[in-house]
Structures are given as C-alpha cells and as structure tokens.
Design an enzyme around this catalytic site. Sequence first.
Site, short mmCIF file in Angstrom:
data_model
loop_
_atom_site.label_atom_id
_atom_site.label_comp_id
_atom_site.label_asym_id
_atom_site.label_seq_id
_atom_site.Cartn_x
_atom_site.Cartn_y
_atom_site.Cartn_z
N GLU A 162 -2.03 -16.50 -9.90
CA GLU A 162 -0.92 -15.76 -10.49
C GLU A 162 0.44 -16.25 -9.99
O GLU A 162 1.47 -15.69 -10.35
CB GLU A 162 -1.10 -14.27 -10.24
CG GLU A 162 -2.31 -13.70 -10.94
CD GLU A 162 -2.42 -12.19 -10.85
OE1 GLU A 162 -1.46 -11.51 -10.44
OE2 GLU A 162 -3.50 -11.67 -11.21
N CYS A 179 -6.62 -5.08 -7.86
CA CYS A 179 -6.41 -4.66 -6.46
C CYS A 179 -6.01 -5.83 -5.57
O CYS A 179 -5.47 -5.61 -4.48
CB CYS A 179 -7.63 -3.92 -5.92
SG CYS A 179 -9.18 -4.80 -6.10
N HIS A 180 -6.21 -7.06 -6.03
CA HIS A 180 -5.75 -8.22 -5.26
C HIS A 180 -4.23 -8.27 -5.17
O HIS A 180 -3.68 -8.96 -4.32
CB HIS A 180 -6.30 -9.52 -5.87
CG HIS A 180 -5.89 -9.77 -7.28
ND1 HIS A 180 -6.55 -9.20 -8.36
CD2 HIS A 180 -4.89 -10.52 -7.80
CE1 HIS A 180 -5.97 -9.60 -9.47
NE2 HIS A 180 -4.95 -10.39 -9.16
N TYR A 220 0.84 -1.20 0.00
CA TYR A 220 0.00 0.00 0.00
C TYR A 220 0.88 1.26 0.00
O TYR A 220 0.64 2.19 -0.75
CB TYR A 220 -0.92 0.00 1.23
CG TYR A 220 -1.96 -1.09 1.22
CD1 TYR A 220 -3.19 -0.92 0.59
CD2 TYR A 220 -1.73 -2.31 1.85
CE1 TYR A 220 -4.15 -1.92 0.58
CE2 TYR A 220 -2.68 -3.32 1.86
CZ TYR A 220 -3.89 -3.13 1.22
OH TYR A 220 -4.83 -4.12 1.22
N ASN A 243 -12.58 0.15 -5.65
CA ASN A 243 -12.29 -0.24 -7.02
C ASN A 243 -13.53 -0.85 -7.68
O ASN A 243 -13.98 -1.92 -7.29
CB ASN A 243 -11.14 -1.26 -7.03
CG ASN A 243 -10.75 -1.71 -8.42
OD1 ASN A 243 -11.28 -1.24 -9.42
ND2 ASN A 243 -9.82 -2.65 -8.47
#
Length: 190
Positions: A182, A155-156, A124, A147
């Site tokens: 991912e 945003c993950h 962040y 979002n």
Amino acid sequence: MNATGQNESAPAAARPVVWTVVNSAVGPLLLAATDEGLVAVAFHATDPVRDGILARLGSRFGAGPVEAPDAPLLAEARRQLADYFAGRRRDFELPLDWSLITGFHREVLRELAAGVPYGAVVGYGELARRVGQPGAAQAVGAAMGSNPLPVVVPCHRVVERDGGIGGFGGGLETKRKLLALEGVLPEPLF
C-alpha cells in the site's frame, strides 16, 4: 418451552458455510462465506490451520463447511484479492458477514473498514477515540487480534503511536508486506 411453544434450548438452524484456499502474495489464505457474506479470511492456510478453522466454523454455524471455490461470493472475493495484491484494487466491495465478532470489537472493525483508506495508517489510540472510547487503545489491539476478516477489514493499517509497526495475527512479516504493497513502508530489502 417458551411462550410460543418452542424449546428454548433447541439449537438455531444450521447455516451453510462455503470455503476455499487461495494463493496470495502473503501465502495461502482461507476464505469462507455464508449466505450473508464473507465471514472469514485466514492467513497461513496450511492443512492443519485450515482444518482447525473449518472445525471452528462448523461448530459456530452448526454445519460442516463445504469446499466450493466456484461459489459466486468466493469467486468474487478471489478476484478482488488478486486485484488488490496486483495493485489494481484499493477497496473491497464484498458483502461481509459480521456474525463472528460482536460488541466493541465489531464497532472498532467497522470503523477501521470505513474510516482508514488504502495507503493510510491509524494508531490504536486514535481508533479508540474514533469509536468514543479514548482510553481503550489496548482493547482496540484485542479487536485487531480477533479480526475474522483481515486484509478485507484492514487491521494491518493499525500501528503504534510512536511509529512502531505493532502486532499482527498474520505475523509481522505479513504486516510489513501489506503495508509495503500500500506504499506505507518501503519494500523489504530481503
């Protein structure tokens, strides 16, 4: 009346919104689009959630959203999301309508979309620094929470500085699944 003879309190022209719900590896997702691009992706699109989102979109855009799963932009979004969840896509190539987000939140989300690739994470505070506001880590968290385009605007991929997973509007289990997809986290054991 203003100088052009128009009533200043007259509402802006209604903008059409089309929508559909798709199944995904993280549950049903509501997709909505305007003529400018994809405007919303919402997790857990059960009937009550869907109805609430559609009411808000209708209020915001001045017209009731129309279910249109075959609308070209929604069909393309469905295809790209299916490829993403199948591990065949790393980047989304969709026009986005940013009109549901403004100011600092829009700036942060645009930086996130452009600067944090598939398989990477950012803190962040680091994201705040990237947009020129190094003391605004909490405000970055608020931007992530607002979002309107999660998954597509990833945003993950934003995590806590100490290695914690942080929060997530779609729920922590959804965030873990996306990060595992991912390759950032191991696949959950159960």
